[in-house]
Motif scaffolding. Structure first.
Motif, PDB file in Angstrom:
ATOM      1  N   ARG A   3       0.810  -1.238  -0.030  1.00 17.23           N
ATOM      2  CA  ARG A   3      -0.045  -0.032  -0.096  1.00 17.23           C
ATOM      3  C   ARG A   3       0.885   1.125   0.144  1.00 17.23           C
ATOM      4  NH1 ARG A   3      -4.052   0.028   4.561  1.00 17.23           N
ATOM      5  NH2 ARG A   3      -5.250   1.588   3.356  1.00 17.23           N
TER       6      ARG A   3
ATOM      7  N   ILE B  78      -7.225   7.421   1.241  1.00 16.89           N
ATOM      8  CA  ILE B  78      -7.580   6.222   2.054  1.00 16.89           C
ATOM      9  C   ILE B  78      -6.435   5.472   2.736  1.00 16.89           C
ATOM     10  CG2 ILE B  78      -8.889   4.093   1.869  1.00 16.89           C
ATOM     11  CD1 ILE B  78     -10.543   5.376  -0.166  1.00 16.89           C
ATOM     12  N   ALA B  79      -5.472   4.996   1.803  1.00 20.81           N
ATOM     13  CA  ALA B  79      -4.302   4.494   2.468  1.00 20.81           C
ATOM     14  C   ALA B  79      -3.806   5.210   3.467  1.00 20.81           C
ATOM     15  CB  ALA B  79      -3.238   4.064   1.063  1.00 20.81           C
TER      16      ALA B  79
ATOM     17  N   SER C  28      -5.514   4.856   6.675  1.00 26.10           N
ATOM     18  CA  SER C  28      -5.722   3.571   7.390  1.00 26.10           C
ATOM     19  C   SER C  28      -4.576   2.654   7.436  1.00 26.10           C
ATOM     20  CB  SER C  28      -6.893   3.056   6.516  1.00 26.10           C
ATOM     21  OG  SER C  28      -6.368   2.735   5.135  1.00 26.10           O
TER      22      SER C  28
ATOM     23  N   THR D  95      -4.287   0.270  10.198  1.00 23.03           N
ATOM     24  CA  THR D  95      -5.488  -0.796  10.699  1.00 23.03           C
ATOM     25  C   THR D  95      -5.270  -2.276  10.289  1.00 23.03           C
ATOM     26  OG1 THR D  95      -6.293  -0.472   8.308  1.00 23.03           O
ATOM     27  CG2 THR D  95      -7.198   1.198  10.271  1.00 23.03           C
TER      28      THR D  95
ATOM     29  N   ARG E  12      -7.411  -4.585   8.897  1.00 25.04           N
ATOM     30  CA  ARG E  12      -7.882  -5.218   7.746  1.00 25.04           C
ATOM     31  C   ARG E  12      -7.284  -4.744   6.546  1.00 25.04           C
ATOM     32  NH1 ARG E  12     -14.451  -4.763   9.027  1.00 25.04           N
ATOM     33  NH2 ARG E  12     -14.516  -5.926  10.855  1.00 25.04           N
ATOM     34  N   GLN E  13      -6.105  -5.019   6.418  1.00 24.81           N
ATOM     35  CA  GLN E  13      -5.154  -4.442   5.375  1.00 24.81           C
ATOM     36  C   GLN E  13      -5.475  -5.022   3.963  1.00 24.81           C
ATOM     37  OE1 GLN E  13      -2.532  -2.405   5.168  1.00 24.81           O
ATOM     38  NE2 GLN E  13      -3.298  -1.808   7.410  1.00 24.81           N
TER      39      GLN E  13
ATOM     40  N   ARG F 243      -8.622  -6.192   2.830  1.00 22.15           N
ATOM     41  CA  ARG F 243      -9.747  -5.493   2.322  1.00 22.15           C
ATOM     42  C   ARG F 243      -9.493  -3.981   1.761  1.00 22.15           C
ATOM     43  NH1 ARG F 243     -14.676  -7.385   6.432  1.00 22.15           N
ATOM     44  NH2 ARG F 243     -14.395  -9.423   6.276  1.00 22.15           N
ATOM     45  N   LEU F 244      -8.775  -3.387   2.518  1.00 16.27           N
ATOM     46  CA  LEU F 244      -8.549  -1.941   2.128  1.00 16.27           C
ATOM     47  C   LEU F 244      -7.681  -1.698   0.959  1.00 16.27           C
ATOM     48  CD1 LEU F 244      -7.697  -0.484   5.641  1.00 16.27           C
ATOM     49  CD2 LEU F 244      -9.605   0.099   4.187  1.00 16.27           C
TER      50      LEU F 244
ATOM     51  N   LEU G 218      -9.863  -2.507  -2.039  1.00 12.20           N
ATOM     52  CA  LEU G 218     -10.457  -1.333  -2.440  1.00 12.20           C
ATOM     53  C   LEU G 218      -9.889  -0.287  -3.015  1.00 12.20           C
ATOM     54  CD1 LEU G 218     -13.245   0.434  -2.008  1.00 12.20           C
ATOM     55  CD2 LEU G 218     -12.372   0.933   0.454  1.00 12.20           C
ATOM     56  N   GLU G 219      -8.516   0.093  -2.604  1.00 13.84           N
ATOM     57  CA  GLU G 219      -7.840   0.832  -3.310  1.00 13.84           C
ATOM     58  C   GLU G 219      -7.407   0.584  -4.776  1.00 13.84           C
ATOM     59  OE1 GLU G 219      -4.204   1.588  -1.112  1.00 13.84           O
ATOM     60  OE2 GLU G 219      -5.268   1.370   0.555  1.00 13.84           O
TER      61      GLU G 219
END
Length: 394
Positions: A10, A56-57, A60, A63, A65-66, A68-69, A72-73
């Motif tokens: 990320r 967003i990155a 978060s 966090t 829930r890497q 899922r994020l 999403l990204e």
């Protein structure tokens, strides 16, 4: 893939998006300046939208829930870039192959379900950009890159894009599966190494305790034997001493004859030293034992010689030795010399005062029964035991 690696991916995506937006924005501005065309804000706005996943990155990164994020990204990357392609002429623009970059990142880092989802989104976005896009003006700076191509050429590009997307997704999943398998094998090897180390520690502890128990038991045998020879002792006391001596001999014999039981009565030098090497390996797996001399020379009473060499090895290990050197040589005037040297640096003064640690009396008494003599030498780097015996005692 674990959350730490996904966090690294990320962070790299943040840099990749930022670099991409900067390069495209500079390219558009330079082209507009060269062509002296009116500035268009829509492509620049879509470029700025590519930075949305970065927000967003950044918000978060810590966090849990890497995965899922990250999914999403990458999905937002694809959707926003499809919107940019719609402004730049659709899938005919060579920039459309950038969509393969987030697809490959997802295949390398996400699970199978998330990777398939990203594949569907990428192919759907490419198809949408092919069927629905804005054609730039005929004389604009982007026209040379985004002009309408023939139907056959567009179909060929679509086939190549789909094939590359499927290939990269499958390749990323295979690489990820191999990486997981290699990690499992690495973890298994570490677990086996840890178990082996624990077993060595248990074996070393047991061997050390057996050695420490063997010494007082043998001393008890000698004390009982000497006491029984004293004149004027009552018969009941002699019977008790005889019972004590018998029990001590039985326990001591069990402790020291475990590895010597299967030795022949007159073992060869090589056979004797191989048995000693195997025995000491349980106590000190990394001890380097070097042996030199005539391998075929035989020894009378192999069990007794094994006990002597094992006790010398015990004391070397107790002193912190890493090397043990055993040499057998014939003496010029007849007879033999067995030299046992170790590099144990632990307290040379104490060893010089006490002999080779505990058990020296046992070694000397066993050698005396074999017709051999023991001479000790202590130096800063080496401790040496010289055992000599005549030809007929060998």
């Amino acid at each position: 893939m674990n959350s730490t690696l996904q966090r690294v991916w990320r962070r790299r995506l943040i840099g990749l998006r930022s670099l991409l937006v900067l390069c495209l924005a500079l390219a558009l501005l330079v082209l507009q300046q060269i062509a002296r065309a009116p500035a268009s804000l829509e492509p620049l706005l879509w470029l700025a939208a590519l930075l949305l996943p970065n927000l967003i990155a950044l918000a978060s990164l810590n966090t849990r829930r890497q995965q899922r994020l990250l999914a999403l990204e990458l999905t937002l990357d694809v959707v926003i870039f499809v919107g940019l392609l719609q402004q730049l002429g659709g899938a005919g623009n060579p920039l459309s192959f950038y969509l393969l970059v987030p697809l490959l990142l997802g295949a390398l880092t996400l699970g199978r379900g998330a990777a398939l989802w990203l594949l569907v989104v990428t192919l759907g976005g490419y198809l949408l950009a092919t069927l629905w896009h804005s054609a730039p003006p005929a004389h604009s700076t982007l026209h040379a890159l985004t002009r309408e191509l023939s139907h056959t050429h567009g179909l060929g590009m679509g086939v190549v894009f789909v094939a590359l997307a499927l290939l990269l997704t499958a390749l990323g999943q295979v690489i990820q599966s191999l990486a997981r398998q290699q990690q499992r094998q690495h973890d298994r090897l570490l677990e086996l190494a840890g178990r082996r180390e624990r077993l060595y520690q248990v074996a070393a502890t047991l061997a050390h305790q057996a050695h420490e128990l063997n010494t007082p038991l043998s001393s008890l045998v000698m004390l009982a034997d000497n006491a029984a020879r004293e004149p004027g002792l009552p018969q009941s006391t002699r019977d008790d001493l005889a019972q004590i001596e018998a029990l001590a001999r039985r326990v001591a014999a069990r402790l020291r004859n475990v590895d010597a039981d299967s030795l022949p009565e007159r073992p060869a030098y090589r056979t004797l030293m191989e048995r000693v090497r195997d025995h000491l390996r349980h106590l000190h797996p990394t001890l380097a034992l070097s042996v030199s001399g005539p391998e075929g020379q035989c020894f009378n009473d192999g069990a007794a010689w094994f006990r002597v060499l094992a006790n010398l090895g015990y004391n070397a290990i107790d002193a912190g030795a890493e090397r043990l050197d055993v040499r057998l040589a014939a003496l010029p005037g007849g007879g033999w010399l067995l030299q046992v040297s170790d590099d144990g640096p632990d307290h040379p003064e104490r060893r010089a005062e006490e002999g080779l640690g505990v058990g020296l009396a046992l070694v000397e008494s066993t050698l005396a029964a074999l017709g051999a003599t023991l001479t000790l030498r202590f130096e800063r780097q080496w401790s040496q035991a010289r055992i000599e015996w005549s030809e007929h005692d060998a």
